[in-house]
Design a protein around this motif. Sequence first.
Motif, mmCIF file in Angstrom:
data_model
loop_
_atom_site.group_PDB
_atom_site.id
_atom_site.type_symbol
_atom_site.label_atom_id
_atom_site.label_comp_id
_atom_site.label_asym_id
_atom_site.label_seq_id
_atom_site.Cartn_x
_atom_site.Cartn_y
_atom_site.Cartn_z
ATOM 1 N N MET A 75 0.725 -1.065 0.039
ATOM 2 C CA MET A 75 -0.134 -0.131 0.005
ATOM 3 C C MET A 75 1.360 1.128 -0.202
ATOM 4 O O MET A 75 0.477 2.132 -0.471
ATOM 5 N N ASP B 157 11.361 3.150 4.324
ATOM 6 C CA ASP B 157 11.147 2.174 4.517
ATOM 7 C C ASP B 157 12.228 2.057 4.496
ATOM 8 O O ASP B 157 13.581 2.374 4.997
ATOM 9 N N ASP C 49 14.674 2.608 9.733
ATOM 10 C CA ASP C 49 13.529 2.026 10.489
ATOM 11 C C ASP C 49 12.663 2.796 11.620
ATOM 12 O O ASP C 49 13.528 3.503 12.670
ATOM 13 N N VAL C 50 11.652 2.694 11.245
ATOM 14 C CA VAL C 50 10.342 3.357 12.214
ATOM 15 C C VAL C 50 10.609 2.903 13.617
ATOM 16 O O VAL C 50 10.398 4.205 14.436
ATOM 17 N N ASN D 173 2.012 4.614 8.023
ATOM 18 C CA ASN D 173 1.633 3.612 6.969
ATOM 19 C C ASN D 173 2.388 1.944 6.966
ATOM 20 O O ASN D 173 1.831 0.828 7.686
ATOM 21 N N TYR E 165 -0.744 -8.202 17.215
ATOM 22 C CA TYR E 165 -1.054 -7.437 15.849
ATOM 23 C C TYR E 165 -2.257 -6.944 16.031
ATOM 24 O O TYR E 165 -1.718 -5.298 16.110
ATOM 25 N N LYS F 28 -2.100 -2.502 16.955
ATOM 26 C CA LYS F 28 -3.418 -1.446 15.804
ATOM 27 C C LYS F 28 -5.269 -1.020 16.239
ATOM 28 O O LYS F 28 -5.216 -0.133 16.834
ATOM 29 N N ILE G 250 -6.046 -6.676 2.326
ATOM 30 C CA ILE G 250 -5.567 -6.184 1.166
ATOM 31 C C ILE G 250 -4.736 -7.134 0.158
ATOM 32 O O ILE G 250 -3.501 -7.584 0.643
ATOM 33 N N THR H 226 -1.531 -7.065 -0.869
ATOM 34 C CA THR H 226 0.060 -7.152 -0.734
ATOM 35 C C THR H 226 0.756 -8.192 -0.443
ATOM 36 O O THR H 226 0.442 -9.469 0.045
ATOM 37 N N ASN I 209 7.104 -10.004 3.198
ATOM 38 C CA ASN I 209 7.440 -9.269 3.979
ATOM 39 C C ASN I 209 7.868 -9.105 5.257
ATOM 40 O O ASN I 209 8.833 -7.936 6.332
#
Length: 265
Positions: free
Chosen positions: A17, A36, A62-63, A89, A155, A159, A188, A190, A195
Motif C-alpha cells: 500500500m 522504508d 527503520d521507524v 503506513n 498484532y 493496531k 488487502i 500485498t 515482508n
Amino acid sequence: MKVNGKVVVVTGAGNGMGREITLELVRRGAKVAAVDMRQEFLDETKKLATAIGGTVETFVVDVTDAAKVAALPTAVEKKLGAVDAIMNNAGIIQPFVKINELDMASAQRVMNVNFYGPLQMVKAFLPGLLKRPEAHILNVSSMGAYAPVPGQSVYGASKAAVKLFTEGLRSELMGTSVGVTVVFPGAIATNIAENSGMHMDVPADMKTPKTTPAPQAAKAMVDAIESNKPRICIGSDAKMMDFLSRLNPVMAANIIYKQMASLLK
Ligand SMILES: NC(=O)c1ccc[n+]([C@@H]2O[C@H](COP(=O)([O-])OP(=O)(O)OC[C@H]3O[C@@H](n4cnc5c(N)ncnc54)[C@H](O)[C@@H]3O)[C@@H](O)[C@H]2O)c1
C-alpha cells in the motif's frame, strides 16, 4: 487538504500500500518523501514514480530507530521543503501463532514497529505540521483493531493502540490546522506476510478471503486526506466487521474464529 503541491512523508513506501500511496500522491501533484527500512524496495518505488513524472526522495529509516526518526524532518525539509502531511503506513504482522507460543521478542517488535513507530513519527513531525497553513496526519490501523483474529492477537493489540492514539490525537488537534485520519483496511492484496518474515501454511481446503487491490486502498487513503475524514474502513470485509463488531462483538469474533481456526493447529 488538497495534496497538489504539498510535501507528504509516507512510511513503508517500498512495497504494498505504501508504494501505491506514493504513486497516487505523485499522480495528484504531491512531492513524496518515501521512507522504508529496505533500500531496494524504495529504489523500485522511486523508479515507478519517476516514470510517471513524480518527485520522490527516498529515506532508509527503520521507524523503530528513535534517533533516525527524530532526524527525519530536517532531512526531508532539506530535500523537498517543509512537510505538510505524514502517512504512517509501515507495519508488520506477528508470527501466526497463539499467545502461548509467541515469544516476547516478536511481540515487542510488533508493538515497536506498529505502535511506537507512528508515535515517534508524530512526535518528530507535529511541531512542524502545526506551523503549516494546513496539514494532515494519517495513521494506518487495521480491521484487526476491532475484530479479534486468533494467531494475530498482539498484532491486533498494536493496531487497537494505533486506533485510540489516532482518535485521541484528532481530538487534541481539533481547532488547529492539522487534520487526522485513522484507516482500517480489511484484507488487502500485498506481500505483508512475506515482508514480515512470516511463512503461513494455508490448508488447501481453506477459502481464501476476497482482497481489495492495493491501488484502490491507496486511492481511498489519499481521498480521506483531501476530504479530512476522521476514519475510513477499506473493503467490504472491514466495513461489515466495523458494523458487526459494535452490534454483536461475540458473533463477530466467532465468525472470524471459524474462518481462521484451520490455520492454527
Ligand atoms: N495487507 C493487509 O491485508 C493489511 C490489512 C490491514 C492493515 N494493514 C496495514 O497496512 C500497512 C501496510 O501494509 P502492506 O500490506 O502494504 O505491507 P507490505 O509488507 O506490503 O509493506 C510494508 C512496508 O513497510 C516496510 N516496513 C516494515 N517495517 C518497517 C520499519 N520498521 N520501518 C520502516 N519500514 C518498515 C516494509 O519494508 C514494507 O516495504 C501496515 O501497517 C499493515 O499492518 C495491512
